[in-house]
Design an enzyme around this catalytic site. Structure first.
Site, PDB file in Angstrom:
ATOM      1  N   ASP A 208      -3.366  41.519  -9.852  1.00 41.22           N
ATOM      2  CA  ASP A 208      -2.802  42.264  -8.737  1.00 41.22           C
ATOM      3  C   ASP A 208      -1.297  42.385  -9.038  1.00 41.22           C
ATOM      4  O   ASP A 208      -0.781  41.664  -9.901  1.00 41.22           O
ATOM      5  CB  ASP A 208      -3.068  41.458  -7.456  1.00 41.22           C
ATOM      6  CG  ASP A 208      -2.373  42.031  -6.251  1.00 41.22           C
ATOM      7  OD1 ASP A 208      -2.539  43.230  -6.000  1.00 41.22           O
ATOM      8  OD2 ASP A 208      -1.658  41.282  -5.558  1.00 41.22           O
ATOM      9  N   LEU A 209      -0.596  43.267  -8.364  1.00 43.78           N
ATOM     10  CA  LEU A 209       0.834  43.437  -8.669  1.00 43.78           C
ATOM     11  C   LEU A 209       1.719  42.692  -7.667  1.00 43.78           C
ATOM     12  O   LEU A 209       2.320  41.673  -7.985  1.00 43.78           O
ATOM     13  CB  LEU A 209       1.178  44.933  -8.683  1.00 43.78           C
ATOM     14  CG  LEU A 209       2.624  45.285  -8.987  1.00 43.78           C
ATOM     15  CD1 LEU A 209       3.044  44.821 -10.375  1.00 43.78           C
ATOM     16  CD2 LEU A 209       2.846  46.799  -8.881  1.00 43.78           C
ATOM     17  N   ASP A 210       1.737  43.206  -6.430  1.00 44.99           N
ATOM     18  CA  ASP A 210       2.634  42.632  -5.429  1.00 44.99           C
ATOM     19  C   ASP A 210       2.164  41.237  -5.043  1.00 44.99           C
ATOM     20  O   ASP A 210       1.043  41.055  -4.593  1.00 44.99           O
ATOM     21  CB  ASP A 210       2.655  43.549  -4.198  1.00 44.99           C
ATOM     22  CG  ASP A 210       3.504  42.974  -3.085  1.00 44.99           C
ATOM     23  OD1 ASP A 210       4.430  42.197  -3.389  1.00 44.99           O
ATOM     24  OD2 ASP A 210       3.232  43.282  -1.916  1.00 44.99           O
TER      25      ASP A 210
ATOM     26  N   THR B 212       7.284  42.216  -4.365  1.00 48.46           N
ATOM     27  CA  THR B 212       7.786  43.419  -3.699  1.00 48.46           C
ATOM     28  C   THR B 212       7.556  43.346  -2.187  1.00 48.46           C
ATOM     29  O   THR B 212       8.035  44.211  -1.455  1.00 48.46           O
ATOM     30  CB  THR B 212       7.120  44.695  -4.274  1.00 48.46           C
ATOM     31  OG1 THR B 212       5.751  44.412  -4.520  1.00 48.46           O
ATOM     32  CG2 THR B 212       7.786  45.141  -5.553  1.00 48.46           C
TER      33      THR B 212
ATOM     34  N   LYS C 110      -0.142  42.400   3.488  1.00 46.94           N
ATOM     35  CA  LYS C 110      -0.291  42.146   2.045  1.00 46.94           C
ATOM     36  C   LYS C 110      -1.622  42.677   1.538  1.00 46.94           C
ATOM     37  O   LYS C 110      -2.671  42.379   2.105  1.00 46.94           O
ATOM     38  CB  LYS C 110      -0.200  40.650   1.763  1.00 46.94           C
ATOM     39  CG  LYS C 110       1.214  40.162   1.713  1.00 46.94           C
ATOM     40  CD  LYS C 110       1.275  38.764   1.129  1.00 46.94           C
ATOM     41  CE  LYS C 110       2.714  38.308   1.007  1.00 46.94           C
ATOM     42  NZ  LYS C 110       2.790  36.885   0.680  1.00 46.94           N
ATOM     43  N   GLY C 111      -1.570  43.469   0.480  1.00 46.90           N
ATOM     44  CA  GLY C 111      -2.792  44.003  -0.117  1.00 46.90           C
ATOM     45  C   GLY C 111      -3.396  45.167   0.659  1.00 46.90           C
ATOM     46  O   GLY C 111      -4.373  45.762   0.242  1.00 46.90           O
TER      47      GLY C 111
ATOM     48  N   ARG D  12      -0.944  51.733   2.293  1.00 42.86           N
ATOM     49  CA  ARG D  12       0.174  52.268   3.086  1.00 42.86           C
ATOM     50  C   ARG D  12      -0.308  52.863   4.409  1.00 42.86           C
ATOM     51  O   ARG D  12       0.261  52.607   5.471  1.00 42.86           O
ATOM     52  CB  ARG D  12       0.922  53.316   2.259  1.00 42.86           C
ATOM     53  CG  ARG D  12       2.343  53.543   2.717  1.00 42.86           C
ATOM     54  CD  ARG D  12       3.023  54.613   1.874  1.00 42.86           C
ATOM     55  NE  ARG D  12       2.910  54.375   0.444  1.00 42.86           N
ATOM     56  CZ  ARG D  12       3.149  55.285  -0.487  1.00 42.86           C
ATOM     57  NH1 ARG D  12       3.521  56.509  -0.138  1.00 42.86           N
ATOM     58  NH2 ARG D  12       3.013  55.004  -1.767  1.00 42.86           N
TER      59      ARG D  12
ATOM     60  N   SER E  75      -4.133  47.082  -8.520  1.00 42.12           N
ATOM     61  CA  SER E  75      -3.236  47.023  -7.357  1.00 42.12           C
ATOM     62  C   SER E  75      -3.549  48.116  -6.339  1.00 42.12           C
ATOM     63  O   SER E  75      -4.035  49.186  -6.703  1.00 42.12           O
ATOM     64  CB  SER E  75      -1.800  47.206  -7.851  1.00 42.12           C
ATOM     65  OG  SER E  75      -0.921  47.501  -6.797  1.00 42.12           O
TER      66      SER E  75
ATOM     67  N   SER F  83      -1.173  49.496  -4.692  1.00 45.87           N
ATOM     68  CA  SER F  83       0.049  50.289  -4.567  1.00 45.87           C
ATOM     69  C   SER F  83       0.006  51.607  -5.335  1.00 45.87           C
ATOM     70  O   SER F  83      -0.417  51.655  -6.482  1.00 45.87           O
ATOM     71  CB  SER F  83       1.243  49.471  -5.065  1.00 45.87           C
ATOM     72  OG  SER F  83       2.394  50.278  -5.079  1.00 45.87           O
TER      73      SER F  83
ATOM     74  N   GLU G  56      -5.000  37.153  -7.638  1.00 42.50           N
ATOM     75  CA  GLU G  56      -4.723  37.860  -6.366  1.00 42.50           C
ATOM     76  C   GLU G  56      -3.975  36.964  -5.385  1.00 42.50           C
ATOM     77  O   GLU G  56      -4.214  35.763  -5.336  1.00 42.50           O
ATOM     78  CB  GLU G  56      -6.057  38.212  -5.701  1.00 42.50           C
ATOM     79  CG  GLU G  56      -6.400  39.671  -5.652  1.00 42.50           C
ATOM     80  CD  GLU G  56      -5.482  40.557  -4.839  1.00 42.50           C
ATOM     81  OE1 GLU G  56      -4.677  40.040  -4.040  1.00 42.50           O
ATOM     82  OE2 GLU G  56      -5.558  41.777  -5.009  1.00 42.50           O
ATOM     83  N   ASP G  57      -3.110  37.569  -4.583  1.00 37.37           N
ATOM     84  CA  ASP G  57      -2.412  36.778  -3.555  1.00 37.37           C
ATOM     85  C   ASP G  57      -2.909  37.094  -2.148  1.00 37.37           C
ATOM     86  O   ASP G  57      -2.507  36.420  -1.205  1.00 37.37           O
ATOM     87  CB  ASP G  57      -0.897  37.028  -3.614  1.00 37.37           C
ATOM     88  CG  ASP G  57      -0.540  38.421  -3.132  1.00 37.37           C
ATOM     89  OD1 ASP G  57      -1.171  39.393  -3.590  1.00 37.37           O
ATOM     90  OD2 ASP G  57       0.363  38.543  -2.287  1.00 37.37           O
TER      91      ASP G  57
HETATM   92  P1  B16 Z   1       2.407  51.414  -1.689  1.00 37.05           P
HETATM   93  P2  B16 Z   1      -0.834  44.971  -4.260  1.00 37.05           P
HETATM   94  C1  B16 Z   1      -0.025  46.330  -2.103  1.00 37.05           C
HETATM   95  O1  B16 Z   1       0.175  45.950  -3.440  1.00 37.05           O
HETATM   96  C2  B16 Z   1       0.922  45.578  -1.187  1.00 37.05           C
HETATM   97  O2  B16 Z   1       0.567  44.206  -1.149  1.00 37.05           O
HETATM   98  C3  B16 Z   1       0.843  46.137   0.215  1.00 37.05           C
HETATM   99  O3  B16 Z   1       1.736  45.449   1.059  1.00 37.05           O
HETATM  100  C4  B16 Z   1       1.166  47.644   0.178  1.00 37.05           C
HETATM  101  O4  B16 Z   1       1.074  48.214   1.470  1.00 37.05           O
HETATM  102  C5  B16 Z   1       0.180  48.322  -0.767  1.00 37.05           C
HETATM  103  O5  B16 Z   1       0.284  47.731  -2.063  1.00 37.05           O
HETATM  104  C6  B16 Z   1       0.439  49.808  -0.887  1.00 37.05           C
HETATM  105  O6  B16 Z   1       1.676  49.995  -1.522  1.00 37.05           O
HETATM  106  O7  B16 Z   1       2.996  51.770  -0.386  1.00 37.05           O
HETATM  107  O8  B16 Z   1       3.417  51.117  -2.773  1.00 37.05           O
HETATM  108  O9  B16 Z   1       1.354  52.392  -2.154  1.00 37.05           O
HETATM  109  O10 B16 Z   1      -0.650  43.601  -3.694  1.00 37.05           O
HETATM  110  O11 B16 Z   1      -2.255  45.493  -4.118  1.00 37.05           O
HETATM  111  O12 B16 Z   1      -0.311  45.088  -5.673  1.00 37.05           O
HETATM  112 MG    MG Z   2      -0.892  41.464  -3.730  1.00 36.89          MG
END
Ligand code: B16
Ligand code: MG
Length: 218
Positions: free
Chosen positions: A9-11, A17, A45-46, A49, A114, A116, A169-170
């Site tokens: 996973d990224l964030d 982030t 988290k996860g 948007r 991810s 994101s 994963e977090d």
């Molecule tokens: P974006 P991950 C997730 O990243 C974040 O944890 C989550 O808080 C965010 O809303 C989601 O990505 C969408 O991100 O707005 O950049 O498309 O943990 O799955 O790497």
């Molecule tokens: Mg994450």
């Protein structure tokens, strides 16, 4: 040596982030007279948007038109990208390079999984974009975590069976997605929160190369 597929996973796993998401969502929520706390940020988290904004509006008992909704999402993302733009390699979380370098050394393929839509840009900023064999992010999936889609696509791209994949994963939703994909789930964070994971570590300092070797061999 066996080949396993490692999916990150990224964030919250590779970079933090979440702190930037928090600042951008807080500014947006406050502009709508909605309070937004760090605890609420944890719940995002996860989460995608779209789902994140839906939750914030629900917390504030606020409804907006479809057009405003799109505008608000764009506004949040512009703010968020302002922070992402300042990121450098220094923001890679502690001991993540230790694990990635070990995987390269023992020729184990690894992918990003991810939610994101900004994942590629973030990986570029922290100079990891060329390290992943495959990048699956919010632009490639139709179903959000806890649906296993993101990890199943990553396994396919790595050409490794889901049962032979290991996910870092977090988020609770991400651990559920990994489990639903029949993959080994490794939680990065608190044991109490990530209790559905097969293993939980506070961060990558607790993950030894001997443990990774054991995952490869089993
Ligand atoms: P974006 P991950 C997730 O990243 C974040 O944890 C989550 O808080 C965010 O809303 C989601 O990505 C969408 O991100 O707005 O950049 O498309 O943990 O799955 O790497
Ligand atoms: Mg994450």
């Amino acid at each position: 040596m066996n080949k396993k597929g490692f999916i990150f996973d990224l964030d919250g796993v590779i970079v933090d982030t979440a702190k930037y998401h928090f600042l951008a969502w807080k500014k947006l929520a406050n502009s709508l007279d909605i309070d937004f706390s760090e605890e609420q940020n944890e719940e995002l988290k996860g989460v995608s948007r779209v789902k994140s904004l839906e939750k914030i509006l629900a917390w504030g008992n606020t409804s907006v038109s479809e057009e405003q909704f799109t505008e608000l999402m764009a506004k949040k993302n512009t703010d968020y990208l302002g922070y992402v733009n300042t990121m450098t390699e220094d923001e890679i979380l502690v001991d993540v390079p230790k694990v990635l370098n070990f995987l390269k050394e023992v020729e184990q393929p690894f992918a990003l999984g991810s939610a994101s839509k900004n994942a590629r840009m973030i990986l570029e900023k922290v100079a990891l974009i060329n390290d992943f064999k495959s990048i699956v992010d919010g632009t490639n999936v139709s179903k959000a975590k806890p649906d296993p889609e993101v990890f199943l696509i990553a396994a396919k791209e790595l050409n490794i069976k889901p049962e032979d994949c290991i996910v870092f994963e977090d988020s609770v939703a991400g651990i559920q997605a990994a489990n639903a994909a029949s993959m080994i789930s490794i939680g990065i964070g608190e044991k109490e929160t990530l209790k559905e994971a097969d293993y939980v570590f506070k961060d990558f300092t607790e993950i030894t190369t001997a443990f990774i070797k054991q995952l490869i061999e089993n």
